[in-house]
Design a protein around this motif. Structure first.
Motif, PDB file in Angstrom:
ATOM      1  N   ASP A 127     -32.523   6.748 -20.375  1.00  0.00           N
ATOM      2  CA  ASP A 127     -32.020   7.366 -19.140  1.00  0.00           C
ATOM      3  C   ASP A 127     -30.493   7.267 -19.070  1.00  0.00           C
ATOM      4  O   ASP A 127     -29.812   8.219 -18.670  1.00  0.00           O
ATOM      5  CB  ASP A 127     -32.636   6.696 -17.903  1.00  0.00           C
ATOM      6  CG  ASP A 127     -34.130   6.990 -17.783  1.00  0.00           C
ATOM      7  OD1 ASP A 127     -34.599   7.923 -18.469  1.00  0.00           O
ATOM      8  OD2 ASP A 127     -34.822   6.268 -17.033  1.00  0.00           O
ATOM      9  N   LYS A 128     -29.977   6.115 -19.486  1.00  0.00           N
ATOM     10  CA  LYS A 128     -28.515   5.935 -19.474  1.00  0.00           C
ATOM     11  C   LYS A 128     -27.863   6.909 -20.469  1.00  0.00           C
ATOM     12  O   LYS A 128     -26.828   7.513 -20.178  1.00  0.00           O
ATOM     13  CB  LYS A 128     -28.193   4.473 -19.834  1.00  0.00           C
ATOM     14  CG  LYS A 128     -26.725   4.125 -19.783  1.00  0.00           C
ATOM     15  CD  LYS A 128     -26.511   2.628 -20.060  1.00  0.00           C
ATOM     16  CE  LYS A 128     -25.023   2.356 -20.331  1.00  0.00           C
ATOM     17  NZ  LYS A 128     -24.738   0.995 -20.735  1.00  0.00           N
ATOM     18  N   MET A 129     -28.511   7.042 -21.628  1.00  0.00           N
ATOM     19  CA  MET A 129     -27.998   7.985 -22.633  1.00  0.00           C
ATOM     20  C   MET A 129     -28.020   9.414 -22.070  1.00  0.00           C
ATOM     21  O   MET A 129     -27.064  10.184 -22.249  1.00  0.00           O
ATOM     22  CB  MET A 129     -28.871   7.964 -23.907  1.00  0.00           C
ATOM     23  CG  MET A 129     -28.728   6.716 -24.762  1.00  0.00           C
ATOM     24  SD  MET A 129     -30.097   6.565 -25.955  1.00  0.00           S
ATOM     25  CE  MET A 129     -29.827   7.963 -27.029  1.00  0.00           C
ATOM     26  N   ALA A 130     -29.123   9.750 -21.400  1.00  0.00           N
ATOM     27  CA  ALA A 130     -29.272  11.116 -20.881  1.00  0.00           C
ATOM     28  C   ALA A 130     -28.194  11.405 -19.840  1.00  0.00           C
ATOM     29  O   ALA A 130     -27.583  12.487 -19.828  1.00  0.00           O
ATOM     30  CB  ALA A 130     -30.667  11.301 -20.281  1.00  0.00           C
ATOM     31  N   SER A 276     -33.880   3.854 -36.758  1.00  0.00           N
ATOM     32  CA  SER A 276     -33.233   3.687 -35.451  1.00  0.00           C
ATOM     33  C   SER A 276     -32.756   4.971 -34.777  1.00  0.00           C
ATOM     34  O   SER A 276     -32.216   4.917 -33.692  1.00  0.00           O
ATOM     35  CB  SER A 276     -32.030   2.743 -35.591  1.00  0.00           C
ATOM     36  OG  SER A 276     -31.012   3.333 -36.379  1.00  0.00           O
ATOM     37  N   TYR A 277     -32.943   6.143 -35.408  1.00  0.00           N
ATOM     38  CA  TYR A 277     -32.209   7.258 -34.822  1.00  0.00           C
ATOM     39  C   TYR A 277     -32.828   7.792 -33.532  1.00  0.00           C
ATOM     40  O   TYR A 277     -32.195   8.556 -32.820  1.00  0.00           O
ATOM     41  CB  TYR A 277     -31.897   8.343 -35.863  1.00  0.00           C
ATOM     42  CG  TYR A 277     -32.825   9.527 -35.944  1.00  0.00           C
ATOM     43  CD1 TYR A 277     -32.773  10.547 -34.994  1.00  0.00           C
ATOM     44  CD2 TYR A 277     -33.714   9.655 -36.993  1.00  0.00           C
ATOM     45  CE1 TYR A 277     -33.606  11.646 -35.091  1.00  0.00           C
ATOM     46  CE2 TYR A 277     -34.536  10.754 -37.098  1.00  0.00           C
ATOM     47  CZ  TYR A 277     -34.480  11.741 -36.136  1.00  0.00           C
ATOM     48  OH  TYR A 277     -35.311  12.807 -36.239  1.00  0.00           O
ATOM     49  N   ASP A 278     -34.029   7.338 -33.170  1.00  0.00           N
ATOM     50  CA  ASP A 278     -34.493   7.718 -31.827  1.00  0.00           C
ATOM     51  C   ASP A 278     -34.230   6.611 -30.802  1.00  0.00           C
ATOM     52  O   ASP A 278     -34.706   6.677 -29.679  1.00  0.00           O
ATOM     53  CB  ASP A 278     -35.948   8.217 -31.795  1.00  0.00           C
ATOM     54  CG  ASP A 278     -36.839   7.507 -32.773  1.00  0.00           C
ATOM     55  OD1 ASP A 278     -36.407   6.456 -33.246  1.00  0.00           O
ATOM     56  OD2 ASP A 278     -37.940   7.998 -33.049  1.00  0.00           O
ATOM     57  N   GLY A 282     -29.194   7.568 -31.611  1.00  0.00           N
ATOM     58  CA  GLY A 282     -29.272   9.035 -31.538  1.00  0.00           C
ATOM     59  C   GLY A 282     -28.350   9.647 -30.492  1.00  0.00           C
ATOM     60  O   GLY A 282     -28.451  10.850 -30.214  1.00  0.00           O
ATOM     61  N   LEU A 283     -27.415   8.869 -29.920  1.00  0.00           N
ATOM     62  CA  LEU A 283     -26.620   9.410 -28.807  1.00  0.00           C
ATOM     63  C   LEU A 283     -25.855  10.692 -29.174  1.00  0.00           C
ATOM     64  O   LEU A 283     -25.861  11.656 -28.396  1.00  0.00           O
ATOM     65  CB  LEU A 283     -25.641   8.352 -28.272  1.00  0.00           C
ATOM     66  CG  LEU A 283     -24.811   8.829 -27.076  1.00  0.00           C
ATOM     67  CD1 LEU A 283     -25.695   9.057 -25.837  1.00  0.00           C
ATOM     68  CD2 LEU A 283     -23.695   7.839 -26.726  1.00  0.00           C
ATOM     69  N   SER A 284     -25.205  10.720 -30.335  1.00  0.00           N
ATOM     70  CA  SER A 284     -24.431  11.943 -30.637  1.00  0.00           C
ATOM     71  C   SER A 284     -25.373  13.137 -30.788  1.00  0.00           C
ATOM     72  O   SER A 284     -25.021  14.262 -30.402  1.00  0.00           O
ATOM     73  CB  SER A 284     -23.545  11.783 -31.873  1.00  0.00           C
ATOM     74  OG  SER A 284     -23.948  10.758 -32.685  1.00  0.00           O
TER      75      SER A 284
END
Ligand code: F6P
Length: 550
Positions: A127-130, A276-278, A282-284
């Motif tokens: 959620d923070k990433m979104a 780890s990319y999910d 995965g932020l970028s």
């Protein structure tokens, strides 16, 4: 015996039965197998989610598959799978749980590590990433001078680079085309130089991705990026907070580097780098495709997780793919495995799989620390198919090595192509189907002669066939399909590691080179004496210094 009381792999009756079966089978001819079983082309297929998997062109019979499944049962692959999903510490050499599956679990799932449900934490970070991705995409998040962010540069290496870089490429058709997204990994300064040379620092966001935040390549590049930014923006340290965010498990090191931990997106030690990319890594990608597409991708992962967790052995696709690899590597002498996508968007897919597979299963000791007496992970290689056809396919078709290959293709192109470019898709896929056909069934000397080929050229134009392939077909390369594909390979790798009784989740083999690099560096820069440096390396260092005029 293994420490758990089970018989070592190569002494199990199931292994012996497979070795005997391989002798009895001799050289299986796919032409004959298909002639005897005309329905094989549909019978030897499976579906999972949006993926259609054809394994009919493999050098196996029903008996082979049954014996392989018996080996999986004897090595308790599903027992270890269940332990992984339960959050047990199956990464024994690092004493860690292995829970990348929790990263894509639905919000209401309960997955415990040491008695604590980790799912709420996973969704809090998502959620923070979104929220952050939305702010960057909308222009609400601005740089230090108030300019909108137009460029995102991910700095990371290994699992902190390959996953997001691969997925960004794969999902390019779904990205915000107004954003420039680049990936810097190599400590070779030219990587960063080329990535930023045409960018405006005031419009550039650096995403520093490192699980440990100690990886020398990443920390060095991040430091240089900060210098580049501050030099351009007047040297005010406050600029860092608007232009740098961190993705890490190590808040202390992030703070030491000078990034405000409010701008840090965390993940956990039960997420392996190559898995780890999910996570926050995965932020970028999320900034590029948007949170909704990112979530669709996670749903694709989850769909295959559930399939792997619940499907019976006969229809469990990751199990099947893992077992086929064991068959070729351990009983037919194959050393490598080619992955050949017929989608330009998957141009980085095989490079991504190299880390996933080779860092996971490139091990020579078993879980008990004893040297294995059987082959473990294969060399994984490949590039997009049609390009490969004009490079190395010759060797697959007519060379002397057995190279099992995965062909991955799609019925529809995803991008907004012109009608003319869209029409090229059938040509691409005609190549896709033609290649697996040629590899499996070849061309006999008589067929070559029937074309009027002079006798002396007949051997050169004969294709023996019997080169095994798996075909993976889907309608189109959507975010969900990408997630499904990656999860399929993750679990395939898991199956193989479980059978070989190795720890697929550590990576001690990377350490020695790192330590030696640290020791050698002063010899290059200052001519310092490195005690114990071997004669060859000593001479090379001297030659290097001479070439650099030192
Ligand atoms: O290559 C070794 C390795 O530890 C990988 O497993 C990992 O993905 C990569 O380095 C990067 O590590 P980090 O994310 O900690 O910078």
């Amino acid at each position: 015996m293994n420490a758990d009381g089970r018989t070592r792999l190569d002494q199990t009756p199931e292994w012996t039965a497979l070795a005997k079966h391989r002798e009895e089978l001799g050289n299986l001819r796919l032409r004959e197998v298909f002639a005897a079983h005309p329905d094989r082309g549909t019978a030897y297929t499976l579906r999972v989610g949006d993926l259609y998997i054809d394994y009919s062109k493999h050098l196996v019979t029903d008996d082979t598959l049954r014996l392989l499944r018996e080996l999986a049962a004897a090595t308790d692959v599903f027992g270890l799978r269940d332990a992984m999903f339960r959050g047990e510490r199956i990464n024994t050499t690092e004493d860690r749980a292995v829970l990348h599956t929790a990263l894509r679990a639905p919000r209401d799932a309960v997955i415990e590590v040491d008695g604590e449900n980790v799912v709420p934490g996973v969704h809090a970070v998502l959620d923070k990433m979104a929220a952050f991705a939305d702010r960057v995409r909308s222009g609400e998040w601005t740089g230090h001078t108030g300019k909108r962010i137009r460029n995102v540069v991910n700095i990371g290496i290994g699992g902190s680079d390959l996953g997001p870089a691969m997925a960004y490429e794969a999902l390019r058709a779904f990205t915000d085309r107004d954003l420039t997204v680049r990936f810097v990994s190599n400590v070779d300064g030219s990587d960063l130089h080329e990535a930023v040379r045409d960018l405006d620092p005031a419009e550039t966001l650096f995403v520093i991705a490192s699980k440990t935040f100690t990886t020398i390549e990443t920390v060095t590049n991040a430091t240089s990026a900060r210098t580049w930014l501050l030099d351009a923006l007047g040297g005010e340290e406050a600029a860092v907070a608007r232009h740098f965010v961190a993705l890490s498990t190590n808040a202390e090191k992030v703070a030491d580097f000078g990034i405000d931990t409010a701008n840090m997106f965390e993940f956990w030690d039960w997420v392996g780098g190559r898995y780890s990319y999910d996570s926050a890594i995965g932020l970028s990608l999320m900034i590029a495709v948007g949170p909704d597409r990112f979530r669709e991708m996670l749903d694709g992962f989850h769909l295959v997780d559930e399939h792997f967790r619940t499907a019976p052995a006969e229809s469990n696709v990751p199990l099947l793919l893992g077992l086929l690899g064991v068959w070729y590597g351990n009983f037919l002498g194959a050393q490598s495995h080619a992955v050949l996508p017929y989608s330009h968007y998957l141009s980085k897919f095989t490079a991504y799989l190299q880390q996933l597979d080779m860092e996971s299963n490139g091990k020579y000791v078993d879980r008990d620390g004893r040297e294995v007496r059987w082959q473990t992970g294969p060399v994984v290689w490949g590039t997009p198919g049609t390009n490969g056809q004009h490079a190395y396919y010759q060797l697959i078709h007519q060379g002397t090595k057995l190279i099992p290959a995965d062909f991955i293709g799609f019925a529809e192109p995803v991008a907004e192509l012109s009608d003319e470019l869209k029409a090229q898709h059938d040509l691409l896929m005609a190549n896709f189907f033609a290649q697996t056909q040629a590899l499996a069934f070849g061309k006999t000397p008589d067929e070559v002669r029937a074309e009027g080929v002079p006798e002396e050229l007949v051997p050169h134009k004969t294709f023996k066939g019997d080169h095994p392939t798996t075909t993976i077909l889907a309608r189109e390369l959507t975010p969900s399909v990408l997630g499904q594909l990656v999860a399929l390979y993750e679990h395939k790798v898991f199956v193989q590691g479980a059978i070989w009784n190795i720890d697929s989740f550590d990576q001690w083999g990377v350490e020695l080179g790192k330590v030696l690099a640290k020791r050698v560096e002063p010899a290059l820069t200052e001519g310092a004496d490195v005690p114990g440096l071997d004669a060859s390396s000593r001479a090379l260092v001297a030659a290097y210094r001479e070439l650099r005029g030192r």
